[in-house]
Design an enzyme around this catalytic site. Structure first.
Site, short mmCIF file in Angstrom:
data_model
loop_
_atom_site.label_atom_id
_atom_site.label_comp_id
_atom_site.label_asym_id
_atom_site.label_seq_id
_atom_site.Cartn_x
_atom_site.Cartn_y
_atom_site.Cartn_z
N ALA A 26 -9.10 18.28 -5.39
CA ALA A 26 -8.13 16.96 -5.05
C ALA A 26 -7.43 16.48 -5.74
CB ALA A 26 -9.09 16.35 -3.92
N TYR A 27 -7.73 15.86 -6.76
CA TYR A 27 -6.81 15.17 -7.62
C TYR A 27 -6.05 15.90 -8.30
CZ TYR A 27 -5.95 11.85 -11.58
OH TYR A 27 -5.36 11.07 -12.66
N ASN A 74 2.50 4.50 -10.25
CA ASN A 74 1.49 4.48 -11.07
C ASN A 74 0.08 4.42 -10.10
OD1 ASN A 74 -0.23 3.58 -13.40
ND2 ASN A 74 -0.83 2.13 -11.88
N ASP A 96 0.84 -1.09 0.09
CA ASP A 96 0.15 0.12 -0.03
C ASP A 96 1.07 1.22 -0.07
OD1 ASP A 96 -1.40 2.25 0.78
OD2 ASP A 96 -3.02 1.01 1.84
N VAL A 100 -8.00 7.15 -20.23
CA VAL A 100 -7.71 5.72 -20.64
C VAL A 100 -8.91 4.84 -20.14
CG1 VAL A 100 -5.88 3.73 -20.41
CG2 VAL A 100 -5.24 6.21 -20.14
N ARG A 101 -9.04 3.79 -20.78
CA ARG A 101 -10.21 2.77 -20.47
C ARG A 101 -9.98 1.88 -19.47
NH1 ARG A 101 -10.64 3.48 -25.90
NH2 ARG A 101 -9.62 1.38 -26.38
N LYS A 150 -1.98 15.83 -8.25
CA LYS A 150 -0.85 15.45 -9.54
C LYS A 150 -0.22 16.66 -9.64
CE LYS A 150 -2.58 11.35 -10.66
NZ LYS A 150 -1.64 10.07 -10.81
N SER A 188 -1.07 13.28 -14.87
CA SER A 188 -2.41 13.45 -15.60
C SER A 188 -2.42 14.68 -16.37
CB SER A 188 -3.42 13.40 -14.48
OG SER A 188 -4.69 13.72 -14.98
#
Ligand code: NAP
Length: 235
Positions: free
Chosen positions: A157-158, A89, A62, A191-192, A162, A143
């Site tokens: 936040a995201y 990642n 983790d 991305v899928r 990044k 990203s």
């Protein structure tokens, strides 16, 4: 375990882009230590790659647990005596579409714990081993949401986690100048995966290619850059 070539660590390797990066690196004769916070999910991903006769192993990690990062480092030194490639990642995406002042403080903290401090603690633990061996390639999977021109309303936040990861990339690359250790950030595009959803425009295979390129750069390759599909893009 005796391996003849390089050794890579990929975080969040049990699915999505991390699993595909692991596959592509292992196909280049790199031994890949897949890391997964969930042992069962990690074992399933490992079996998937072992079925293809690839040189891979598993370590439960983790990224928010810095003691686990230290244990991983001990395992790598004892087992292989080296770590050549680190792909940071693993990430979480908790606040899609939310306004920054509407989310609980916990959401911001948890985003930074996984997306920023996770990468930082692995760099702190593993780069000294790279230094000793005189070689290292670190890829921080970032990203487009971490770019300065993405610092507009919602998903703060995201985005901020990044943005900080991009800053970490530049600071470490600068501090490692003169060594053969390169640190770059890569935007994989939309991305899928579970994170990107089924409508995303790119496959994990396409996205992983640029990450693997950055993870296997020659001595004259870039460092301290934000990359997308092997091209330098604006921070
Ligand atoms: P994903 O399918 O959601 O996979 C995320 C991976 O990170 C999973 O393996 C997850 O493990 C792991 N993870 C999350 N928190 C962790 C923790 N604390 N410790 C260890 N592992 C943890 O996402 P993805 O699309 O493959 O994303 C990979 C990277 O690409 C991320 O850095 C993401 O921000 C970036 N990215 C993705 C997109 C996109 O469109 N997909 C776009 C831009 C950037 P569990 O299975 O246990 O949850």
């Amino acid at each position: 375990m005796v391996v003849s070539g390089q050794v890579a660590v990929v975080t969040g390797a049990n699915r999505g882009i991390g699993l595909e990066v692991s596959r592509q690196l292992a196909e280049r004769n790199v031994h890949v230590v897949l890391t997964s916070r969930d042992k069962t999910k990690g074992q399933q991903a490992l079996n998937h790659l072992l079925d293809r006769s690839l040189s891979v192993s598993l370590f439960q990690l983790d990224v928010t647990n810095s003691d686990a990062a230290t244990r991983l480092c001990g395992h790598l030194v004892k087992t292989f005596g080296r770590v050549d490639i680190l792909v940071n990642n693993a990430a979480i995406y908790l606040d899609e579409g939310d306004k920054l002042l509407d989310i609980p403080l916990e959401t911001l903290r948890n985003s930074f714990d996984a997306n920023f401090f996770g990468a930082y603690s692995l760099c702190k633990t593993l780069i000294p081993v790279m230094k000793k061996n005189g070689y290292g390639r670190v890829v921080n999977v970032s990203s487009g949401y971490g770019a300065m021109d993405a610092m507009n309303a919602r998903t703060g936040a995201y985005k901020l986690s990044k943005l900080a990861l991009n800053g970490l990339t530049q600071i470490l690359a600068s501090e490692l100048k003169g060594t053969n250790i390169k640190v770059n950030a890569v935007d994989p595009g939309w991305v899928r995966t579970e994170m990107g959803g089924p409508s995303a425009t790119r496959s994990p295979q396409e996205a992983a290619r640029g990450i693997v390129w950055a993870a296997t750069l020659d001595a004259d390759g870039p460092t301290g850059k934000f990359l997308r599909d092997t091209k330098i893009v604006a921070w």
